[in-house]
Design a protein around this motif. Structure first.
Motif, PDB file in Angstrom:
ATOM      1  N   THR A  48       1.199  26.947 -23.471  1.00 41.92           N
ATOM      2  CA  THR A  48       2.732  26.228 -23.258  1.00 41.92           C
ATOM      3  C   THR A  48       2.292  25.010 -22.696  1.00 41.92           C
ATOM      4  OG1 THR A  48       3.941  28.206 -22.831  1.00 41.92           O
ATOM      5  CG2 THR A  48       4.961  26.284 -22.046  1.00 41.92           C
ATOM      6  N   LEU A  49       1.428  24.884 -21.787  1.00 41.47           N
ATOM      7  CA  LEU A  49       0.832  23.379 -21.142  1.00 41.47           C
ATOM      8  C   LEU A  49       0.153  22.616 -22.112  1.00 41.47           C
ATOM      9  CD1 LEU A  49      -0.465  24.573 -17.564  1.00 41.47           C
ATOM     10  CD2 LEU A  49       1.571  23.305 -17.989  1.00 41.47           C
ATOM     11  N   ARG A  50      -0.684  23.274 -23.009  1.00 42.84           N
ATOM     12  CA  ARG A  50      -1.134  22.651 -24.196  1.00 42.84           C
ATOM     13  C   ARG A  50      -0.236  22.069 -25.127  1.00 42.84           C
ATOM     14  NH1 ARG A  50      -3.689  26.368 -25.770  1.00 42.84           N
ATOM     15  NH2 ARG A  50      -5.476  26.359 -24.326  1.00 42.84           N
ATOM     16  N   LEU A  68       3.447  16.010 -25.181  1.00 40.83           N
ATOM     17  CA  LEU A  68       3.849  14.698 -24.448  1.00 40.83           C
ATOM     18  C   LEU A  68       2.988  13.376 -25.020  1.00 40.83           C
ATOM     19  CD1 LEU A  68       4.816  13.316 -21.879  1.00 40.83           C
ATOM     20  CD2 LEU A  68       2.833  14.233 -20.590  1.00 40.83           C
ATOM     21  N   GLU A  69       1.708  13.847 -25.585  1.00 39.71           N
ATOM     22  CA  GLU A  69       0.748  12.863 -26.275  1.00 39.71           C
ATOM     23  C   GLU A  69       1.572  12.310 -27.564  1.00 39.71           C
ATOM     24  OE1 GLU A  69      -3.042  14.796 -26.818  1.00 39.71           O
ATOM     25  OE2 GLU A  69      -3.565  14.957 -24.748  1.00 39.71           O
ATOM     26  N   GLN A  70       1.923  13.222 -27.953  1.00 39.41           N
ATOM     27  CA  GLN A  70       2.712  12.560 -29.416  1.00 39.41           C
ATOM     28  C   GLN A  70       3.935  12.006 -29.166  1.00 39.41           C
ATOM     29  OE1 GLN A  70       1.630  13.365 -32.600  1.00 39.41           O
ATOM     30  NE2 GLN A  70       3.417  11.855 -33.256  1.00 39.41           N
ATOM     31  N   THR A  71       4.590  11.973 -28.012  1.00 41.10           N
ATOM     32  CA  THR A  71       5.650  11.253 -27.652  1.00 41.10           C
ATOM     33  C   THR A  71       5.061  10.008 -27.218  1.00 41.10           C
ATOM     34  OG1 THR A  71       7.051  13.231 -26.845  1.00 41.10           O
ATOM     35  CG2 THR A  71       7.756  11.329 -25.906  1.00 41.10           C
ATOM     36  N   THR A  88       4.466   4.680 -28.178  1.00 42.33           N
ATOM     37  CA  THR A  88       3.613   3.606 -28.101  1.00 42.33           C
ATOM     38  C   THR A  88       3.774   2.723 -29.600  1.00 42.33           C
ATOM     39  OG1 THR A  88       1.749   4.498 -26.934  1.00 42.33           O
ATOM     40  CG2 THR A  88       1.268   2.790 -28.193  1.00 42.33           C
ATOM     41  N   ILE A  89       3.906   3.777 -30.521  1.00 40.32           N
ATOM     42  CA  ILE A  89       4.245   3.068 -31.747  1.00 40.32           C
ATOM     43  C   ILE A  89       5.533   2.368 -32.089  1.00 40.32           C
ATOM     44  CG2 ILE A  89       4.527   3.684 -34.421  1.00 40.32           C
ATOM     45  CD1 ILE A  89       2.452   6.014 -34.199  1.00 40.32           C
ATOM     46  N   GLN A  90       6.568   2.944 -31.222  1.00 35.37           N
ATOM     47  CA  GLN A  90       7.825   2.182 -31.014  1.00 35.37           C
ATOM     48  C   GLN A  90       7.678   1.121 -30.497  1.00 35.37           C
ATOM     49  OE1 GLN A  90      10.600   5.048 -29.517  1.00 35.37           O
ATOM     50  NE2 GLN A  90      10.458   6.570 -31.257  1.00 35.37           N
TER      51      GLN A  90
END
Length: 518
Positions: free
Chosen positions: A265-267, A273-276, A281-283
């Motif tokens: 779950t944490l992973r 979170l990393e994807q967000t 960042t892309i946004q």
């Protein structure tokens, strides 16, 4: 089987061994005490019979001495011996009674034999006393004959036989008792050795079995816990019992599964979170790029606006200067004012187009929405110049909620572009589409490159074809058309036409989805 049960069984087994050993020891000691006491009683009976025999023969000798030499102690020794003999008989009777109490009624025959011996002794005493009663000399033939008869028949035969039988019986009993004691001792030794061996094997076997069980369980537990602590949460400890250690293993397995689920779950949360963060960042990069692009557009807009306004303002100023220079004919003033008016109108259209595009980008588009049939409007636009466009449609009417003026302006822009930069064959196609209509303005001209099509809707952009062949135009037509169509909730795109040329495609919904309508 539970560990508590195993330990309890092991404890009960060891307790049973201890109790059995204690019972065997008690039984052995009792048997030893029994045979020792029996042997001691048999020995005492034998000794008492010997004393009885000795005292009896001493008494018989005293009677013989009396008959031979007469009284010397007035019979005191005889009385003493008689008392000793009776005491010996009492001792033997008491010892035989103890033997009966010890071994049962098997010794009653000895008691009967003792009674018969006692009776015989008393009889001999009576007969001897009758012979020695009174004063007589050793020459009395009758007394010697009686004494001889007593000695031969009563003493030598019956009494001696009884005494020897009693002694032989006691000697045999002593021997049997000793043999029984030896057999019992051998049996106890064998039993002790057997019990000791069985106890040793049982205790060692039970200990080894318990140790093997504990070692197996503890090895599995420690190994599994070590692997789990090293991060191998997919490892599971083997659980094949119902003891406490197996329950502990199940608990560790459940704990590892829960920790694994939480780590997963944490992973997953971390990945999300990393994807967000990446998306943000892309946004942010896109926003930054948009800001940079907007800033560049702003600078270009200012430059382009300045450039585009400079020409009509220069014309207006120049015409005004010419008109004010000297006296001229009214006709000359009229021509100058016409030029000024045309330049002002061009400037007004330019400012209006820029204002509409800016309001559309700011989400503040102002439209006058009414229900209109666009088929007559398209037919009118198609024939509005010397280069007529062909209208191709199967529809007799096409009603839209729209700002008719702005839609007319957008279509006119596309038609003017097709007439100026396209070929001689211009076609306007009107077809139904999901939730609306599809309008395509097609030409058979040279078309546009992919790069030009991507930048065609930017303000003040002019394609390579237009820039090379035509000097007029500010590059605001397609951006204005795009703003009008998007303000109505539609889409516009430039695609290559089948067979060559360019097609400007508009998708309009039946009911406009507006961001700002007045």
């Amino acid at each position: 089987m539970k560990l508590e049960t195993r330990l309890s069984l092991f404890f009960c087994f060891m307790l049973a061994l201890t109790i059995s050993g204690a019972l065997l020891s008690v039984w052995s000691s009792r048997q030893a005490a029994f045979y020792l006491k029996r042997l001691d009683l048999a020995t005492q009976v034998y000794s008492a019979n010997l004393k009885l025999s000795s005292h009896t023969y001493q008494l018989f000798k005293q009677f013989g001495d009396v008959l031979i030499v007469g009284r010397r102690d007035n019979g005191a020794r005889k009385e003493e011996l008689i008392s000793l003999i009776r005491a010996d008989i009492a001792v033997v009777r008491d010892l035989i009674g103890q033997e009966i109490d010890l071994v049962g009624e098997n010794e009653i025959e000895e008691l009967a034999a003792l009674s018969a011996l006692e009776l015989q002794i008393e009889t001999i005493f009576t007969e001897l006393l009758s012979i020695t009663r009174g004063d007589f000399s050793g020459d009395d033939a009758s007394n010697w004959e009686k004494l001889s008869t007593i000695l031969e028949s009563e003493i030598d035969l019956d009494f001696q036989e009884r005494i020897e039988a009693a002694l032989a019986e006691e000697a045999e009993e002593v021997a049997e008792t000793r043999a029984s004691a030896d057999r019992m001792l051998s049996l106890m030794r064998n039993l002790s050795a057997l019990f000791g061996g069985l106890a040793f094997l049982g205790s060692v076997g039970s200990f080894l079995a318990l140790r093997r069980f504990l070692e197996k369980r503890m090895t599995a537990l420690s190994g599994g816990a070590m692997r789990m602590s090293n991060g191998d949460l997919a490892h599971r400890i083997k659980t094949d019992g119902d003891d406490e250690l197996t329950a502990l293993a199940r608990t560790l397995n459940e704990l590892a599964e829960k920790v694994g689920q939480r780590e997963a779950t944490l992973r997953s949360v971390n990945e999300d979170l990393e994807q967000t963060v990446r998306d943000r960042t892309i946004q942010l990069e896109k926003l930054l790029e948009d800001v940079r692009y907007a800033e560049a557009n702003r600078k270009r807009l200012m430059a382009d606006v300045s450039h585009e306004l400079r020409t009509p303002l220069t014309v207006i100023r120049g015409e005004a200067d010419i008109a004010l220079r000297g006296e001229k004919e009214p006709e000359a003033y009229r021509d100058a004012l016409n030029v000024v008016r045309d330049a002002a109108a061009h400037t007004s259209r330019l400012v209006d187009d820029l204002l509409f595009v800016a309001r559309h980008e700011a989400g503040e588009t102002r439209l006058r929405i009414n229900k209109r049939d666009i088929v007559p409007m398209i037919e009118a636009l198609a024939g509005a110049s010397s280069r007529n466009a062909q209208v191709v449609t199967d529809l007799n009417s096409a009603s839209l909620q729209c700002d008719e003026g702005r839609i007319r302006q957008a279509l006119l822009i596309l038609l003017e572009n097709a007439r100026q930069y396209g070929g001689s064959d211009i076609v306007i196609r009107l077809d139904p589409a999901p939730d609306g209509y599809r309008i395509a303005v097609e030409d058979n001209g040279p078309g546009m490159t992919d790069a030009d099509k991507q930048n065609a809707f930017q303000r003040f952009f002019r394609g390579s074809n237009a820039a090379e062949r035509y000097g007029d135009g500010a590059g605001l037509g397609l951006p204005v058309a795009k703003s009008i169509i998007e303000a109505h909730g539609g889409k516009i795109d430039l695609v290559d036409r089948d067979g060559g040329g360019l097609s400007a495609v508009i998708m309009l919904p039946t009911r406009a989805s507006l961001r700002a309508v007045s």
